[in-house]
Every structure is written in structure tokens, then in C-alpha cells.
Design an enzyme around this catalytic site. Structure first.
Site, short mmCIF file in Angstrom:
data_model
loop_
_atom_site.label_atom_id
_atom_site.label_comp_id
_atom_site.label_asym_id
_atom_site.label_seq_id
_atom_site.Cartn_x
_atom_site.Cartn_y
_atom_site.Cartn_z
N VAL A 214 0.84 -1.20 0.00
CA VAL A 214 0.00 0.00 0.00
C VAL A 214 0.88 1.25 0.00
O VAL A 214 1.99 1.26 0.55
CB VAL A 214 -0.94 0.02 1.22
CG1 VAL A 214 -1.91 -1.15 1.16
CG2 VAL A 214 -0.16 0.01 2.51
N VAL B 189 3.57 -2.98 5.65
CA VAL B 189 4.09 -2.57 4.34
C VAL B 189 3.50 -3.42 3.20
O VAL B 189 3.91 -3.27 2.05
CB VAL B 189 5.64 -2.64 4.29
CG1 VAL B 189 6.24 -1.70 5.28
CG2 VAL B 189 6.13 -4.06 4.50
N GLU B 190 2.55 -4.27 3.52
CA GLU B 190 1.91 -5.07 2.47
C GLU B 190 0.46 -4.60 2.30
O GLU B 190 0.21 -3.64 1.60
CB GLU B 190 2.02 -6.55 2.79
CG GLU B 190 3.47 -7.05 2.76
CD GLU B 190 3.59 -8.55 2.95
OE1 GLU B 190 2.97 -9.30 2.17
OE2 GLU B 190 4.30 -8.96 3.89
N MET B 191 -0.49 -5.23 2.97
CA MET B 191 -1.89 -4.85 2.81
C MET B 191 -2.37 -3.92 3.92
O MET B 191 -3.34 -3.19 3.76
CB MET B 191 -2.75 -6.10 2.69
CG MET B 191 -2.32 -6.94 1.48
SD MET B 191 -2.97 -8.62 1.41
CE MET B 191 -4.60 -8.32 0.78
#
Length: 429
Positions: free
Chosen positions: A154, A196-198
Site C-alpha cells: 500500500v 508494508v503489504e496490505m
């Protein structure tokens, strides 16, 4: 079993002969009881050795099984197609290890759970700004990853490791580069709340997002028999879908099953090199990773030879892996042709360079631009050969190994995005 019977007979006869001979000699010589045992001990080497050799010579006189093994070994050594490369796999006479194909999965999930998991896998609403889904980092139509050095989450945030392929991940007993997830269910839930992903704030918010969709509620009720949604059940559904992402019909598989024309000569030479160099010790078939073998440790230290110029060139030591000790879960080489860039930091762009890295950093070999095979023969002084040791690889051999690795690529999976029509409709408005 027949051979074992012969050998057991030889041992019994040998032991009997030892005690008979030693008893008679000790009686004549007047040895004590301890002396008779000592005499029997020394006689055992010669008598047992003679008995075993006698049986072995008898078997070799006329034994169709051994005759066929010798013929098969010669055919492979001469690069001739063996006549009986059957479903049992190709066998090297000097290794005695069968090549294997992927077995069917032992776990079969509810089709409705798979359907639920597929929708969740492609759903961008399961990210903080609704721009990232599981499929963003794991493109199933390609190699099951995102073709980036490190994944982008994201707000354009970058992770610190290359995305592993999700294809055939169902066979892995440890997931992620450091092996921190013990199952697909553990793996599936992690990215949803990773910042740091979803980047969903917490598990409760994930449940709220899914609960708000009437279609999800209906499917969830059919699968789990309740409207009380839970985060762990959401992860189970995603894992059920991921468990269907199997690629097991590569040219390699067809060759091992008996199709002699599935691999060309370049690929077969690479297959032999892959075995002879020891690559197969860590990248063990059928998954081409020990992380898929129950009896093996899924971890290996990397790099072993830190003096390799490729280690510093590609910054392979900056991330220390599992427990900061330079230990990593061994990745699968299935579909590796389609999962570039390579290694945990995604620093290597081509398979050729990846082979050079592994040859130097893990096997301690040199890369030399010469046609010889890189074998060094060691001799005993004025005596026989002691050891034949490979010290280098040349570019032709690297090309052969790469050709073999490409034979591990199966047919691309045809998995549709269940949200694609809605996305297209929204774009047209």
C-alpha cells in the site's frame, strides 16, 4: 530380497566355518578360552571376505537383474536413451536415486471453501487503501510472484524481500524465505495486517470488511455453517484456494514418467550435471526443495563460500535471514524460469547468473571460460587414482543446467479473477 538371502547365507556359513576352524586349531595348539576367541576374531576377516566374494561371483555369472542394471548404466553414460525409462523414473547407475514427480496432494478442501478463498485472494478491499490484493504480489498467470526485486504494498511501500511463488506452495512445510510460517494458513493471514503489504490495522478489521459483503456472508455460512466470521477461517479459505495452485506437468515430469522425447539432449546433460554437482542435495525432487520433504530440514546456510565475488556483487549477505544467522528456507525451483528476479533480495535477473552464484557461493566452484569439464584428478604417489574432483564450471555447462531448469516449467495456470468484471464495469462508468 533374493540378494539379501544369498548374503545372509554367506555370513552364516562364514561364521560357522570360523568357529569350526578356530576350535580345531585351538584344541591342537592348547589355547585357552580367551585365546580361542582371539583366534576366531582374526580368522573372521579372511573367511567372511572369502564367503561374500564367492557368493557375489556366483551371482554375477548369470543374473538378469544385474545384467540389466549394467546395460542401463552404460546407456545413460553413453547419452543413449535407456529402453526402460518408465514411471519409476530415470536412475543413474552411480547414484542409485530415482527422479520423482509430484504426488497428488493428500488434503482436498471443500470446493465452496476454495471458491470463497479465490474471491478473498483477488479482493483489493482487503488492503488499507483498497489497491492491493494477494494477487498483486502473486500473479498466478505468470510464475506466481510479481517479477519485482521486492514487493510493493500500500502507498508504494517496499518490502525487504523478494516475493516467493505461490504455485506449488501447498507442498512446502515451511513458508516465507525465513520459514517462519508452518502452513499455508499461517502464511495467508500474515500479509493482511503487515504494515508494508496490505496494512489492515488488525484482524478484527479484516473480519469487518469481509462481514460487510453479503456474498461473503452467504458463502461463509455454506462453508462453515455459521455467520460468526473469524480471521482464522478467512485465512483457511485463502489457503484452500492456494492449495489448488498446482503445476506438475512440466517437460521434466513427462520425461520421468516415460516420455523419452520430453527433454532434449541439452536438458538431459543439465539434468545429469544438476545431480552430479550436488544441487539435488538441497533442491531435491520432486518439488526441487528439501522444504517439501518431511524427513529433511527445510533450511540451509547461504552463502557457504563468502569469498565468492558474486556474494558482494549481489549484496547477498546484507540480510542475514532466519535468526540473523545467514540461514534460509530452500526455495523450490519449479517454474523457476518464470520467477525472476532471484534470491531473497531479488538482486539477480537471469537464470544464468543465478547458476553462477550458486556454483561459486554454495558449491565453491570457479567459473572458467574453457571447454574442459573442470575435473581435477588426484593420484596417490606412483599409485592409483584417489579422487576426481570438480573445481570449475564453464559457460557451456551453465547453459546446460539452465536448459534443465527451464524444463521444470509447467503449463501456466488459467485462473480467473472473480472481480474482473466488476472492475471493468466500474472503469467504464
Amino acid at each position: 530380497m533374493e540378494l539379501l538371502g544369498y548374503m545372509a547365507t554367506a555370513v552364516i556359513l562364514g561364521v560357522g566355518a570360523i568357529f569350526l576352524v578356530s576350535g580345531e586349531l585351538s584344541f591342537i595348539s592348547g589355547f585357552s578360552k580367551s585365546g580361542r576367541y582371539i583366534l576366531a576374531f582374526f580368522l573372521s576377516f579372511g573367511v567372511l571376505g572369502l564367503s561374500v566374494k564367492t557368493v557375489a561371483l556366483f551371482l554375477l555369472q548369470n543374473n538378469p537383474v544385474l545384467d540389466r542394471a549394467v546395460i542401463l548404466g552404460r546407456e545413460i553414460a553413453d547419452n543413449k536413451p535407456a529402453q526402460d525409462v518408465a514411471a519409476r523414473g530415470l536412475v543413474y547407475d552411480n547414484r542409485g536415486r530415482h527422479w520423482r514427480t509430484l504426488p497428488p496432494l493428500s488434503v482436498q478442501d471443500n470446493p465452496l471453501m476454495v471458491q470463497l478463498g479465490q474471491r478473498l485472494f483477488f479482493d483489493r478491499r482487503l488492503s488499507r487503501n483498497q489497491t492491493v490484493s494477494c494477487a498483486s504480489c502473486h500473479d498466478i498467470s505468470k510464475g506466481g510472484d510479481d517479477a519485482r526485486s521486492v514487493s510493493v504494498g500500500v502507498d508504494g511501500l517496499h518490502g525487504n524481500r523478494n516475493a516467493p511463488s505461490v504455485i506449488n506452495a501447498a507442498y512446502m512445510k515451511k513458508l516465507f524465505w525465513d520459514g517462519r510460517a508452518k502452513s499455508l494458513e499461517d502464511q495467508a493471514g500474515g500479509p493482511l495486517t503487515n504494515p508494508v503489504e496490505m496494512a489492515i490495522a488488525n484482524k478484527e478489521e479484516v473480519v469487518e470488511i469481509v462481514q460487510a459483503d453479503a456474498n461473503y456472508r452467504d458463502l461463509y455460512q455454506q462453508v462453515f455453517g455459521t455467520n460468526n466470521l473469524e480471521f482464522d477461517s478467512i485465512a483457511r479459505a485463502i489457503a484452500a484456494f492456494e492449495r489448488t495452485l498446482i503445476s506438475n506437468d512440466a517437460p521434466y515430469d513427462r520425461f520421468v514418467r516415460g516420455d523419452k522425447n520430453a527433454l532434449n539432449m541439452q536438458q538431459m546433460k543439465g539434468m545429469m550435471l544438476f545431480d552430479q554437482l550436488g544441487c539435488r542435495n538441497c533442491h531435491m525432487d520432486p518439488l526441487f526443495s528439501v522444504a517439501g520433504i518431511d524427513q529433511k530440514s527445510p533450511y540451509r546456510p547461504f552463502p557457504l563460500f563468502k569469498g565468492s565475488p558474486y556474494v558482494s556483487k549481489h549484496k547477498l549477505e546484507e540480510d542475514k535471514g532466519r535468526n540473523k544467522k545467514g540461514v534460509w528456507r530452500v526455495p523450490s525451483l519449479r517454474n523457476v524460469e518464470h520467477t525472476a528476479p532471484y534470491f531473497h533480495n531479488g538482486s539477480v535477473d537471469t537464470l544464468e547468473e543465478a547458476v553462477r552464484v550458486m556454483a561459486t557461493a554454495q558449491l565453491g566452484l570457479k567459473i572458467e571460460d574453457k571447454k574442459e569439464d573442470g575435473l581435477t584428478v588426484l593420484y596417490e604417489k606412483d599409485g592409483p587414482v584417489l579422487l576426481a574432483r570438480r573445481k570449475s564450471l564453464n559457460e557451456d555447462e551453465i547453459s546446460q543446467i539452465v536448459s534443465f531448469l527451464k524444463s521444470l516449467s509447467g503449463t501456466p495456470l488459467n485462473i480467473s479473477n472473480p472481480w474482473s468484471r466488476k472492475i471493468e464495469a466500474a472503469s467504464a462508468m
